[in-house]
Design a protein around this motif. Structure first.
Motif, PDB file in Angstrom:
ATOM      1  N   MET A   1      -0.719  -5.375   2.631  1.00 47.70           N
ATOM      2  CA  MET A   1       0.117  -4.278   3.156  1.00 47.70           C
ATOM      3  C   MET A   1      -0.748  -3.283   3.924  1.00 47.70           C
ATOM      4  O   MET A   1      -1.731  -2.790   3.400  1.00 47.70           O
ATOM      5  CB  MET A   1       0.805  -3.582   1.963  1.00 47.70           C
ATOM      6  CG  MET A   1       1.595  -2.362   2.308  1.00 47.70           C
ATOM      7  SD  MET A   1       3.122  -2.682   3.219  1.00 47.70           S
ATOM      8  CE  MET A   1       4.247  -3.121   1.912  1.00 47.70           C
ATOM      9  N   GLN A   2      -0.376  -3.024   5.174  1.00 44.55           N
ATOM     10  CA  GLN A   2      -1.129  -2.043   5.971  1.00 44.55           C
ATOM     11  C   GLN A   2      -0.369  -0.726   6.023  1.00 44.55           C
ATOM     12  O   GLN A   2       0.839  -0.714   6.271  1.00 44.55           O
ATOM     13  CB  GLN A   2      -1.264  -2.544   7.406  1.00 44.55           C
ATOM     14  CG  GLN A   2      -2.442  -3.456   7.622  1.00 44.55           C
ATOM     15  CD  GLN A   2      -2.763  -3.508   9.113  1.00 44.55           C
ATOM     16  OE1 GLN A   2      -3.062  -2.500   9.744  1.00 44.55           O
ATOM     17  NE2 GLN A   2      -2.688  -4.704   9.667  1.00 44.55           N
ATOM     18  N   HIS A   3      -1.087   0.365   5.833  1.00 44.79           N
ATOM     19  CA  HIS A   3      -0.471   1.692   5.870  1.00 44.79           C
ATOM     20  C   HIS A   3      -0.725   2.338   7.227  1.00 44.79           C
ATOM     21  O   HIS A   3      -1.864   2.375   7.689  1.00 44.79           O
ATOM     22  CB  HIS A   3      -1.028   2.543   4.737  1.00 44.79           C
ATOM     23  CG  HIS A   3      -0.653   2.004   3.383  1.00 44.79           C
ATOM     24  ND1 HIS A   3      -1.441   1.116   2.699  1.00 44.79           N
ATOM     25  CD2 HIS A   3       0.461   2.188   2.643  1.00 44.79           C
ATOM     26  CE1 HIS A   3      -0.837   0.783   1.564  1.00 44.79           C
ATOM     27  NE2 HIS A   3       0.329   1.425   1.513  1.00 44.79           N
ATOM     28  N   LEU A   4       0.356   2.839   7.825  1.00 45.07           N
ATOM     29  CA  LEU A   4       0.284   3.287   9.221  1.00 45.07           C
ATOM     30  C   LEU A   4       0.598   4.768   9.389  1.00 45.07           C
ATOM     31  O   LEU A   4       1.485   5.308   8.716  1.00 45.07           O
ATOM     32  CB  LEU A   4       1.310   2.537  10.077  1.00 45.07           C
ATOM     33  CG  LEU A   4       1.336   1.012  10.017  1.00 45.07           C
ATOM     34  CD1 LEU A   4       2.499   0.491  10.864  1.00 45.07           C
ATOM     35  CD2 LEU A   4       0.016   0.439  10.509  1.00 45.07           C
ATOM     36  N   THR A   5      -0.108   5.376  10.354  1.00 44.13           N
ATOM     37  CA  THR A   5       0.306   6.662  10.910  1.00 44.13           C
ATOM     38  C   THR A   5       0.725   6.402  12.353  1.00 44.13           C
ATOM     39  O   THR A   5       0.006   5.718  13.094  1.00 44.13           O
ATOM     40  CB  THR A   5      -0.860   7.677  10.887  1.00 44.13           C
ATOM     41  OG1 THR A   5      -1.036   8.123   9.548  1.00 44.13           O
ATOM     42  CG2 THR A   5      -0.570   8.881  11.769  1.00 44.13           C
ATOM     43  N   ILE A   6       1.869   6.945  12.735  1.00 45.65           N
ATOM     44  CA  ILE A   6       2.333   6.764  14.117  1.00 45.65           C
ATOM     45  C   ILE A   6       2.396   8.128  14.793  1.00 45.65           C
ATOM     46  O   ILE A   6       3.262   8.952  14.477  1.00 45.65           O
ATOM     47  CB  ILE A   6       3.690   6.044  14.151  1.00 45.65           C
ATOM     48  CG1 ILE A   6       3.550   4.694  13.433  1.00 45.65           C
ATOM     49  CG2 ILE A   6       4.164   5.853  15.597  1.00 45.65           C
ATOM     50  CD1 ILE A   6       4.814   3.890  13.316  1.00 45.65           C
ATOM     51  N   LEU A   7       1.442   8.361  15.681  1.00 46.90           N
ATOM     52  CA  LEU A   7       1.392   9.617  16.444  1.00 46.90           C
ATOM     53  C   LEU A   7       2.233   9.424  17.698  1.00 46.90           C
ATOM     54  O   LEU A   7       1.997   8.477  18.453  1.00 46.90           O
ATOM     55  CB  LEU A   7      -0.049   9.941  16.843  1.00 46.90           C
ATOM     56  CG  LEU A   7      -1.082  10.069  15.710  1.00 46.90           C
ATOM     57  CD1 LEU A   7      -2.498  10.162  16.295  1.00 46.90           C
ATOM     58  CD2 LEU A   7      -0.778  11.294  14.854  1.00 46.90           C
ATOM     59  N   PRO A  25       8.735  -5.680   6.927  1.00 46.80           N
ATOM     60  CA  PRO A  25       8.598  -4.686   5.855  1.00 46.80           C
ATOM     61  C   PRO A  25       7.568  -5.075   4.794  1.00 46.80           C
ATOM     62  O   PRO A  25       7.019  -4.195   4.120  1.00 46.80           O
ATOM     63  CB  PRO A  25      10.011  -4.621   5.245  1.00 46.80           C
ATOM     64  CG  PRO A  25      10.732  -5.828   5.743  1.00 46.80           C
ATOM     65  CD  PRO A  25      10.080  -6.251   7.020  1.00 46.80           C
ATOM     66  N   ALA A  26       7.273  -6.343   4.666  1.00 39.64           N
ATOM     67  CA  ALA A  26       6.298  -6.742   3.646  1.00 39.64           C
ATOM     68  C   ALA A  26       4.853  -6.537   4.133  1.00 39.64           C
ATOM     69  O   ALA A  26       3.921  -6.531   3.341  1.00 39.64           O
ATOM     70  CB  ALA A  26       6.507  -8.206   3.265  1.00 39.64           C
ATOM     71  N   ARG A  27       4.678  -6.370   5.438  1.00 39.63           N
ATOM     72  CA  ARG A  27       3.317  -6.230   5.991  1.00 39.63           C
ATOM     73  C   ARG A  27       2.911  -4.780   6.221  1.00 39.63           C
ATOM     74  O   ARG A  27       1.729  -4.445   6.124  1.00 39.63           O
ATOM     75  CB  ARG A  27       3.228  -6.928   7.361  1.00 39.63           C
ATOM     76  CG  ARG A  27       3.141  -8.416   7.320  1.00 39.63           C
ATOM     77  CD  ARG A  27       2.935  -8.936   8.752  1.00 39.63           C
ATOM     78  NE  ARG A  27       1.539  -8.904   9.118  1.00 39.63           N
ATOM     79  CZ  ARG A  27       0.800  -9.993   9.316  1.00 39.63           C
ATOM     80  NH1 ARG A  27       1.339 -11.183   9.194  1.00 39.63           N
ATOM     81  NH2 ARG A  27      -0.468  -9.889   9.634  1.00 39.63           N
ATOM     82  N   TYR A  28       3.907  -3.942   6.614  1.00 38.64           N
ATOM     83  CA  TYR A  28       3.566  -2.583   7.060  1.00 38.64           C
ATOM     84  C   TYR A  28       4.380  -1.529   6.321  1.00 38.64           C
ATOM     85  O   TYR A  28       5.575  -1.697   6.104  1.00 38.64           O
ATOM     86  CB  TYR A  28       3.818  -2.433   8.573  1.00 38.64           C
ATOM     87  CG  TYR A  28       3.099  -3.480   9.379  1.00 38.64           C
ATOM     88  CD1 TYR A  28       1.714  -3.458   9.484  1.00 38.64           C
ATOM     89  CD2 TYR A  28       3.803  -4.512   9.999  1.00 38.64           C
ATOM     90  CE1 TYR A  28       1.034  -4.429  10.189  1.00 38.64           C
ATOM     91  CE2 TYR A  28       3.131  -5.490  10.713  1.00 38.64           C
ATOM     92  CZ  TYR A  28       1.755  -5.445  10.803  1.00 38.64           C
ATOM     93  OH  TYR A  28       1.088  -6.416  11.501  1.00 38.64           O
TER      94      TYR A  28
END
Ligand code: NAD
Ligand code: MG
Length: 403
Positions: A1-7, A25-28
């Motif tokens: 699972m990758q955790h993201l910030t979206i600017l 949804p299972a990846r990010y």
């Protein structure tokens, strides 16, 4: 699972990123969403993706968002201000940051992500144009990974050897060929160019994008910024970067090798392709993009760029060759001129004139620190504003139209 910030989540790239993320949804997992002031869009995104943080630069907009979030009983922390953008770009629990704020406003948070050693999905080309040396050094020093989102640079990245280490000659590369659609006015008569409205400039023939990059595409400054972007990303000298006009926007760019091979990346013009590529790299994931139908495309055309019709492209090469603060000056003058054009304060053809006058007026000095960049940016903005005020006394440069 990758955790993201979206600017820049409320913009065009931000929306395309969330579209790809929602398919996996299972990846990010989205940990933070950030934008300037569109609390209505950001609230919808919060309700759908339940990030831990939602940031709006504008304090009043953040207050409105906080009220809506509380009323809907969402478990989202609402923050505001420039420091909060940097904060969510460098959270320890974040793996990857999508840098999709438009313009110089993206520099500080994108740099914060580099200094925190993040994987950076880089859409905000202005960061590289205005502060390429500082940003690349920070990324190297802190072990950040850069994955280009700009479709041309993503294509070049895909066509270069897998572990390309910044040496074109050692990889047998002769040249990088950046394709350009030629924008909306490739064949328009000069008389029509004089009358171009913001609406016409924002209606790109192949891509749906934010206002600023749409205007940049119509002046071909976008390609100029991309030449400078390619210089920094691939350590390529100006002479090794060539622009080829390709109106269909199917070939997204190419790499020419010394043995005569030319490798290209093709696809429908849909930013979800480079976004999915960078998100999953080195794997491949479904992006929701229509498969390319070559029979339907049928013809691919190529032309040399018309530097007389599009002086912005020549100005960008000039700034790249001059080095130092010149690209920062180019970028700042362009941002002011585009904002003035969108505010109907200057005509379309004045955009390159303002930029050229500012480049002519300001001395090029070396860039060693972030302060050097910020000073050059401020001086160039002031110089561009001075010129525009001469033409139009009512212009207020600090209120460019944003989403
Ligand atoms: P856009 O105008 O659609 O969206 C810009 C986003 O940045 C919005 O979310 C806005 O709220 C945010 N923003 C603007 N100023 C801000 C500030 N001061 N602080 C915080 N957030 C701010 O732009 P876009 O078309 O999505 O482009 C974003 C970036 O990606 C640009 O640098 C552009 O050059 C680059 N890019 C875009 C495309 C594309 O197809 N749209 C393609 C290649 C590269
Ligand atoms: Mg591009």
């Amino acid at each position: 699972m990758q955790h993201l910030t979206i600017l820049g989540s409320t913009g065009s790239i931000g929306a395309s990123t969330l579209d790809v993320v929602a398919r996996h949804p299972a990846r990010y997992r989205v940990l933070a969403l950030a934008a300037q002031r569109r609390d209505d869009i950001l609230f919808e995104q919060c309700a759908r993706f339940l990030p831990r943080y939602a940031v709006l630069l504008d304090g009043d907009a953040a207050d409105r968002l906080a009220q809506k979030v509380a009323a809907a009983d969402l478990d989202v922390r609402v923050l505001s201000g420039a420091d909060a953008l940097e904060h969510v770009a460098s959270l320890p629990e974040v793996d990857a940051v999508m840098a999709a704020i438009v313009g110089a406003a993206g520099l500080r948070p994108t740099l914060a992500a580099a200094r925190a050693g993040k994987k950076i999905l880089l859409a905000n080309k202005e960061t590289l144009v205005m502060a390429g040396r500082i940003f690349m050094e920070a990324a190297r020093q802190h072990g950040a990974t850069l994955l280009p989102i700009d479709s041309e640079h993503n294509a070049v990245f895909q066509a270069l050897p897998r572990n390309y280490a910044g040496d074109l000659a050692a990889s047998g590369v002769r040249r990088i060929l950046l394709t350009a659609s030629g924008g909306s006015f490739r064949n328009a008569p000069w008389s029509a160019l004089r009358e171009v409205t913001p609406e016409q400039a924002c209606a790109h023939p192949n891509w749906v994008m934010g206002q600023k990059i749409s205007v940049d595409s119509s002046t071909m400054m976008n390609k100029g910024l991309e030449v400078i972007e390619a210089h920094w990303l691939f350590n390529a000298p100006a002479d090794a970067i060539e622009v080829v006009v390709h109106p269909q926007s199917v070939i997204h760019s190419l790499v020419q090798y010394v043995d005569g091979s030319v490798l290209a990346q093709l696809g429908n013009p849909d930013m979800r392709t480079p976004i999915a590529h960078a998100l999953a790299y080195p794997e491949r994931i479904e992006a929701g993009v229509e498969p390319l139908d070559l029979i339907k495309v049928a013809t691919l055309n190529f032309e040399a760029p018309d530097f007389a019709r599009f002086p912005c492209l020549a100005l960008a090469y000039r700034a790249l060759r001059a080095g130092g603060t010149a690209p920062t000056t180019l970028n700042a003058a362009n941002e002011i001129a585009v904002a003035a054009f969108l505010d109907r304060k200057i005509p379309f053809l004045a955009i390159p004139q303002v930029i050229e006058q500012v480049l002519d007026a300001l001395a090029v000095t070396p860039v060693d620190t972030l302060e050097d960049v910020l000073n050059a940016d401020a001086v160039a903005r002031a110089a561009a504003c001075d010129r525009i005020r001469c033409a139009s006394p009512s212009f207020t440069p600090l209120s460019p139209r944003q989403l």
